[in-house]
Design an enzyme around this catalytic site. Structure first.
Site, PDB file in Angstrom:
ATOM      1  CE  LYS A   1     -44.055  39.688  58.704  1.00 18.88           C
ATOM      2  NZ  LYS A   1     -42.800  39.002  58.125  1.00 18.88           N
ATOM      3  CG  ASN A   2     -43.939  35.632  56.671  1.00 17.97           C
ATOM      4  OD1 ASN A   2     -43.519  37.309  56.712  1.00 17.97           O
ATOM      5  ND2 ASN A   2     -43.635  35.276  57.860  1.00 17.97           N
TER       6      ASN A   2
ATOM      7  CB  CYS B   1     -32.395  40.917  61.225  1.00 19.58           C
ATOM      8  SG  CYS B   1     -33.197  39.390  61.630  1.00 19.58           S
TER       9      CYS B   1
ATOM     10  NE  ARG C   1     -40.237  45.001  59.626  1.00 19.65           N
ATOM     11  CZ  ARG C   1     -39.031  44.421  59.320  1.00 19.65           C
ATOM     12  NH1 ARG C   1     -37.740  44.746  60.039  1.00 19.65           N
ATOM     13  NH2 ARG C   1     -38.993  43.797  58.102  1.00 19.65           N
TER      14      ARG C   1
HETATM   15  C1  EPZ Z   1     -39.057  33.390  56.583  1.00 17.55           C
HETATM   16  O1  EPZ Z   1     -37.910  33.877  56.573  1.00 17.55           O
HETATM   17  C2  EPZ Z   1     -40.290  34.226  57.178  1.00 17.55           C
HETATM   18  N1  EPZ Z   1     -39.927  35.753  56.509  1.00 17.55           N
HETATM   19  C3  EPZ Z   1     -39.562  34.455  58.658  1.00 17.55           C
HETATM   20  O2  EPZ Z   1     -40.697  35.142  59.247  1.00 17.55           O
HETATM   21  C4  EPZ Z   1     -39.446  32.721  59.185  1.00 17.55           C
HETATM   22  O3  EPZ Z   1     -39.213  33.097  60.463  1.00 17.55           O
HETATM   23  C5  EPZ Z   1     -38.661  32.159  58.418  1.00 17.55           C
HETATM   24  O4  EPZ Z   1     -39.360  32.208  56.926  1.00 17.55           O
HETATM   25  C6  EPZ Z   1     -38.524  30.665  59.032  1.00 17.55           C
HETATM   26  O5  EPZ Z   1     -40.142  30.206  58.945  1.00 17.55           O
HETATM   27  C7  EPZ Z   1     -40.671  35.738  55.331  1.00 17.55           C
HETATM   28  O6  EPZ Z   1     -41.359  34.980  54.831  1.00 17.55           O
HETATM   29  C8  EPZ Z   1     -40.768  37.076  54.877  1.00 17.55           C
HETATM   30  P1  EPZ Z   1     -35.553  30.732  55.947  1.00 17.55           P
HETATM   31  P2  EPZ Z   1     -36.763  33.223  55.689  1.00 17.55           P
HETATM   32  O7  EPZ Z   1     -34.972  30.852  54.750  1.00 17.55           O
HETATM   33  O8  EPZ Z   1     -36.976  33.006  54.296  1.00 17.55           O
HETATM   34  C9  EPZ Z   1     -31.062  29.888  57.314  1.00 17.55           C
HETATM   35  C10 EPZ Z   1     -41.545  36.969  60.802  1.00 17.55           C
HETATM   36  O9  EPZ Z   1     -41.225  37.027  61.973  1.00 17.55           O
HETATM   37  N2  EPZ Z   1     -30.662  30.124  55.946  1.00 17.55           N
HETATM   38  O10 EPZ Z   1     -36.430  29.502  56.081  1.00 17.55           O
HETATM   39  O11 EPZ Z   1     -35.437  34.102  55.946  1.00 17.55           O
HETATM   40  C11 EPZ Z   1     -31.372  31.082  58.176  1.00 17.55           C
HETATM   41  O12 EPZ Z   1     -30.296  31.715  58.517  1.00 17.55           O
HETATM   42  C12 EPZ Z   1     -40.085  36.451  60.088  1.00 17.55           C
HETATM   43  O13 EPZ Z   1     -42.249  36.809  59.829  1.00 17.55           O
HETATM   44  C13 EPZ Z   1     -29.555  30.203  55.517  1.00 17.55           C
HETATM   45  O14 EPZ Z   1     -28.582  29.510  56.096  1.00 17.55           O
HETATM   46  O15 EPZ Z   1     -36.338  31.987  56.579  1.00 17.55           O
HETATM   47  C14 EPZ Z   1     -32.290  30.539  59.109  1.00 17.55           C
HETATM   48  O16 EPZ Z   1     -31.467  29.982  60.239  1.00 17.55           O
HETATM   49  C15 EPZ Z   1     -38.907  36.105  60.754  1.00 17.55           C
HETATM   50  N3  EPZ Z   1     -29.031  30.142  54.056  1.00 17.55           N
HETATM   51  C16 EPZ Z   1     -33.148  29.324  58.551  1.00 17.55           C
HETATM   52  O17 EPZ Z   1     -32.076  28.870  57.365  1.00 17.55           O
HETATM   53  C17 EPZ Z   1     -30.089  30.575  53.340  1.00 17.55           C
HETATM   54  O18 EPZ Z   1     -29.885  30.972  52.083  1.00 17.55           O
HETATM   55  C18 EPZ Z   1     -34.636  29.674  58.267  1.00 17.55           C
HETATM   56  O19 EPZ Z   1     -34.432  30.594  57.164  1.00 17.55           O
HETATM   57  C19 EPZ Z   1     -31.464  30.925  53.866  1.00 17.55           C
HETATM   58  C20 EPZ Z   1     -31.701  30.600  55.096  1.00 17.55           C
END
Ligand code: EPZ
Length: 420
Positions: free
Chosen positions: A22-23, A118, A399
């Site tokens: 998915k990701n 979320c 999802r």
């Molecule tokens: C991706 O989300 C995945 N989603 C998530 O999978 C996964 O948990 C996450 O990466 C971590 O591996 C998809 O790929 C569609 P991040 P993403 O940016 O990109 C903070 C699932 O269950 N952050 O690595 O949103 C954020 O708040 C989903 O399949 C900022 O602060 O993750 C979080 O605490 C859930 N500012 C941490 O970094 C930003 O601009 C990780 O976020 C971006 C992120």
């Protein structure tokens, strides 16, 4: 709303096909915005989030059509008619933010609704925006939307991410592919899904060095062409079913799974007493004897993934001894804990850590799903528990997991969906 009924206690035995990730599928679909030519993706998982991304791309003017009858190959392409990603789509799926970089790079402007938070956290996108500004974008926030403009196109830059954000890495990588000059993206996330996106971009004509490392160097090109790209298997689906087999004391073959993508998951499962081995056609997983408590801390890849935290906690709930599970990525990703405790688990949360004391057996109960991975963890708990479990609000599950009840029933689980 649909519910899922499980009568637990059956060890899982048999084969489980692992679908496309998915990701990986979601950023790869967004990459379809980067070219006017056809991008064909194969091994596409049939998931609600994929349908949502398809709807988002169609409203941008991109044709998204199945190439095969089973819908597992998609053709994307066409002219972009609208640069706006509307709130009513973005609010359903935060990954919609991944159209921002491609729209900006291809059209010189984008208006993308800010994804709200979320259940698992506030999930800001500040790193995405800062990175795109460093590539020359002018960005302002207005009425809940990101208004981004790059009238003279984007220009390569040195971008250092303060945190190895997956989404920020993907947005900046896609934008830099069409920027003038060289971009160096340091502290880039290294998840296999990013490598898959980079390989697809290279197949489309992008020039990217350092794939698979935490430093990506991108030489921008004037345009990208079409390509055909197979999506990698889903490592989180793989880990999820490995935990299901281990928690029920079974043995399964995870067809199409890749051991080299599991990162720390394979090591941690083995330490817990689970055999995880390469086998013809995929991965063989079985519980050896008892399960042992093993401490884990979620980290960016190749560390233990946050998307496996809830599933692993179920395994630890029925292990001998105790385990400390520490969540370092998201601020609110323990919502499965109260539901697991209602099933007889003994889990205490202290801030970002949870102490899990293993019990002999869980007992079935009606439980409530709150987010994608918490939902599947409740399914796993129901499989391992004595008695009946009913998981409510399973739309979260759909999802990210394709045909979960069919895949589990084929391995002997007593599980059925009750349409709601
Ligand atoms: C991706 O989300 C995945 N989603 C998530 O999978 C996964 O948990 C996450 O990466 C971590 O591996 C998809 O790929 C569609 P991040 P993403 O940016 O990109 C903070 C699932 O269950 N952050 O690595 O949103 C954020 O708040 C989903 O399949 C900022 O602060 O993750 C979080 O605490 C859930 N500012 C941490 O970094 C930003 O601009 C990780 O976020 C971006 C992120």
């Amino acid at each position: 709303m649909d519910r899922i009924l499980i009568r637990g206690g059956q060890p899982l035995h048999g084969e489980i096909p692992i679908g496309g990730a998915k990701n990986a599928a979601l950023p790869l679909m967004a990459a379809g915005l980067l070219t006017a030519e056809r991008l064909v993706l194969t091994n596409v998982p049939l998931l609600a989030d994929v349908h949502t991304m398809a709807a988002l791309l169609r409203q941008h003017g991109i044709a998204v059509e199945p190439v095969t009858n089973d819908g597992r190959s998609l053709s994307l392409g066409g002219a972009i008619g609208s640069v706006e990603a509307p709130y009513d789509i973005v609010r359903k799926m935060r990954a919609s933010i991944l159209v921002l970089g491609p729209l900006l790079a291809r059209m010189g402007e984008a208006r993308v609704s800010l994804p709200g938070g979320c259940a698992i956290g506030t999930r800001p996108v500040d790193l995405h925006l800062k990175g795109l500004e460093q590539l020359g974008a002018v960005i302002r926030l207005e009425a809940g939307y990101v208004h981004a403009a790059a009238p003279r196109g984007l220009a390569g830059a040195k971008v250092v991410l303060p945190f190895a954000s997956v989404g920020a890495t993907e947005n900046i990588l896609m934008a830099a592919s069409l920027a003038r000059g060289t971009t160096v993206l340091a502290n880039a996330a290294r998840e296999p899904e990013i490598g898959d996106l980079a390989l697809c971009l290279v197949a489309m004509g992008a020039r990217i060095e350092g794939i698979g490392t935490d430093q990506l160097t991108i030489e921008g090109v004037a345009a990208l062409h079409g390509a055909t790209h197979p999506i990698i298997p889903d490592r989180i689906e793989t880990g999820t079913y490995a935990c299901a087999a281990a928690a029920t004391g079974g043995a399964v073959l995870l067809k199409g799974a890749r051991l080299d993508h599991l990162g720390a998951v394979a090591r941690i499962l083995r330490e817990a007493g689970v055999e995880v081995e390469d086998a013809p056609g995929g991965l063989a997983v079985r519980r050896l004897n008892g399960l042992h408590g093993v401490d884990v801390m979620t980290e960016p890849y190749p560390g233990f993934p946050t998307d496996m935290q809830a599933q692993f906690m179920v395994l630890m709930s029925v292990a001998d001894g105790a385990a400390m599970v520490t969540e370092t990525i998201f601020e609110n990703r323990f919502m499965h804990v109260p539901e697991l405790n209602r099933m007889g688990a003994r889990i205490n949360v202290h801030g970002a850590s949870a102490i899990v004391r293993g019990v002999a057996s869980l007992s079935g109960a009606p439980v409530m799903a709150t987010d994608l991975r918490a939902s599947v963890s409740l399914i796993l708990a129901g499989l391992a528990a004595r008695g009946e479990t009913v998981v409510n609000r399973v739309y979260h599950l759909d999802r990210g997991y394709e045909a979960v009840e069919q895949k589990l029933a084929a391995c002997g689980a007593e599980i059925e969906r009750i349409p709601g």
